[in-house]
Enzyme design. Structure first.
Site, PDB file in Angstrom:
ATOM      1  N   SER A  12       0.809  -1.225   0.000  1.00 24.92           N
ATOM      2  CA  SER A  12       0.000   0.000   0.000  1.00 24.92           C
ATOM      3  C   SER A  12       0.842   1.275   0.000  1.00 24.92           C
ATOM      4  CB  SER A  12      -0.933   0.008   1.211  1.00 24.92           C
ATOM      5  OG  SER A  12      -0.182  -0.047   2.406  1.00 24.92           O
ATOM      6  N   THR A  15       5.585   2.195   4.079  1.00 28.74           N
ATOM      7  CA  THR A  15       6.938   2.609   4.458  1.00 28.74           C
ATOM      8  C   THR A  15       7.239   4.026   3.993  1.00 28.74           C
ATOM      9  OG1 THR A  15       7.646   0.292   4.332  1.00 28.74           O
ATOM     10  CG2 THR A  15       9.375   1.963   4.361  1.00 28.74           C
ATOM     11  N   LYS A  31       9.354  -0.540  13.398  1.00 27.42           N
ATOM     12  CA  LYS A  31       8.581  -1.620  12.766  1.00 27.42           C
ATOM     13  C   LYS A  31       8.728  -2.843  13.665  1.00 27.42           C
ATOM     14  CE  LYS A  31       7.277  -3.916   8.569  1.00 27.42           C
ATOM     15  NZ  LYS A  31       7.153  -3.774   7.118  1.00 27.42           N
ATOM     16  N   ALA A  98       2.935  -4.765   9.601  1.00 26.09           N
ATOM     17  CA  ALA A  98       3.398  -5.653   8.525  1.00 26.09           C
ATOM     18  C   ALA A  98       2.199  -6.049   7.683  1.00 26.09           C
ATOM     19  CB  ALA A  98       4.071  -6.891   9.113  1.00 26.09           C
TER      20      ALA A  98
END
Length: 203
Positions: A12, A15, A31, A98
Site C-alpha cells: 500500500s 513505508t 517496525k 506488517a
C-alpha cells in the site's frame, strides 16, 4: 502521541508514508515485525533528513518475506503480543505494521492487535487501484469494530478523485495526504510531502 500505520494491502505504501510522517513530525520510527529483507527500517532511515528521528530495532526480525506467522514458523519462533514493548523515548513514534491489518501474527492475533496493545490511533494507507474502494472500506470496518481511533487516510498512487471522494464519504475520515506515483523516492521528495502534511496536521 504515537501512531500505528497500517495499509489495505501489503504494497500500500506504508513505508514511504512512515518516512513522510517521521520527517513531518520529527518522530521516531519502529517496525515491530519485519519479515524478509531489505529492512524497512533502512529505507526510512535513508529517506528522512531531520536529525531528531531515532530508528528503533525490530522485536522480531524474520528471514523470510511472508506473512509474519508463516515467517516465524520457518525461523522456529512463535510471535507473542506480550513480547512487544514500546521503545523508550520521549518522542512520538511512528509504528509500521506488517502487511494489512488482518495479517496474522500467530494463530490468535493479527497485526492490528499491536495497535490495540499500544493503545494508539491508526493511520490508514490506501493505494488506489481497481478494488481499492472495497478493500479500504472493509479495512475501516475492521478497525472500527475494534474501537480503534483512526487519525485519517493517506492515499497513495495515481489520483482517482471519485474513488477518494466515495471512500471519504462512507468513512467520514479526513484525507491526511495524497502521495503521487513517483518513479524514485528521494529525501527531497519526502521533505516536500512532509511540508504538505505539516500544513494540514492538527493534533
Amino acid at each position: 502521541m504515537n501512531y500505528f500505520v497500517t495499509g489495505i494491502d501489503t504494497d500500500s505504501g506504508k513505508t514511504i508514508a512512515c518516512a513522510i510522517l517521521c520527517e513531518a513530525l520529527k518522530a521516531d520510527y519502529w517496525k515491530p515485525v519485519q519479515a524478509g529483507f531489505p529492512r524497512d527500517l533502512e529505507m526510512v532511515r535513508n529517506l528522512v533528513s531531520n536529525p531528531t528521528s531515532i530508528y528503533h530495532p525490530e522485536t522480531y526480525l524474520l528471514t523470510v518475506g511472508a506473512s509474519p506467522h508463516a515467517a516465524a514458523k520457518v525461523d522456529g519462533v512463535t510471535i507473542q503480543v506480550s513480547d512487544f514493548h514500546l521503545p523508550k523515548t520521549n518522542n512520538t513514534i511512528i509504528i509500521e505494521g506488517a502487511g494489512g491489518c488482518l495479517v496474522p501474527l500467530n494463530d490468535e492475533n493479527f497485526v492490528i492487535d499491536l495497535a490495540i496493545h499500544f493503545k494508539c490511533p491508526v493511520i490508514l494507507v490506501s493505494d488506489l487501484y481497481l478494488g481499492s474502494i472495497n478493500h479500504t472500506l472493509l479495512t475501516v470496518e475492521a478497525l472500527k469494530k475494534r474501537n480503534l481511533e483512526i487519525r485519517g487516510i493517506i492515499f497513495n498512487g495515481e489520483p482517482n478523485s471519485e474513488s477518494e471522494r466515495i471512500i471519504l464519504h462512507h468513512t467520514a475520515l479526513p484525507c491526511l495526504l495524497h502521495i503521487s506515483k513517483e518513479d524514485f523516492i528521494t529525501k527531497e521528495i519526502v521533505r516536500d510531502y512532509a511540508r504538505v502534511l505539516q500544513s494540514s496536521w492538527h493534533d
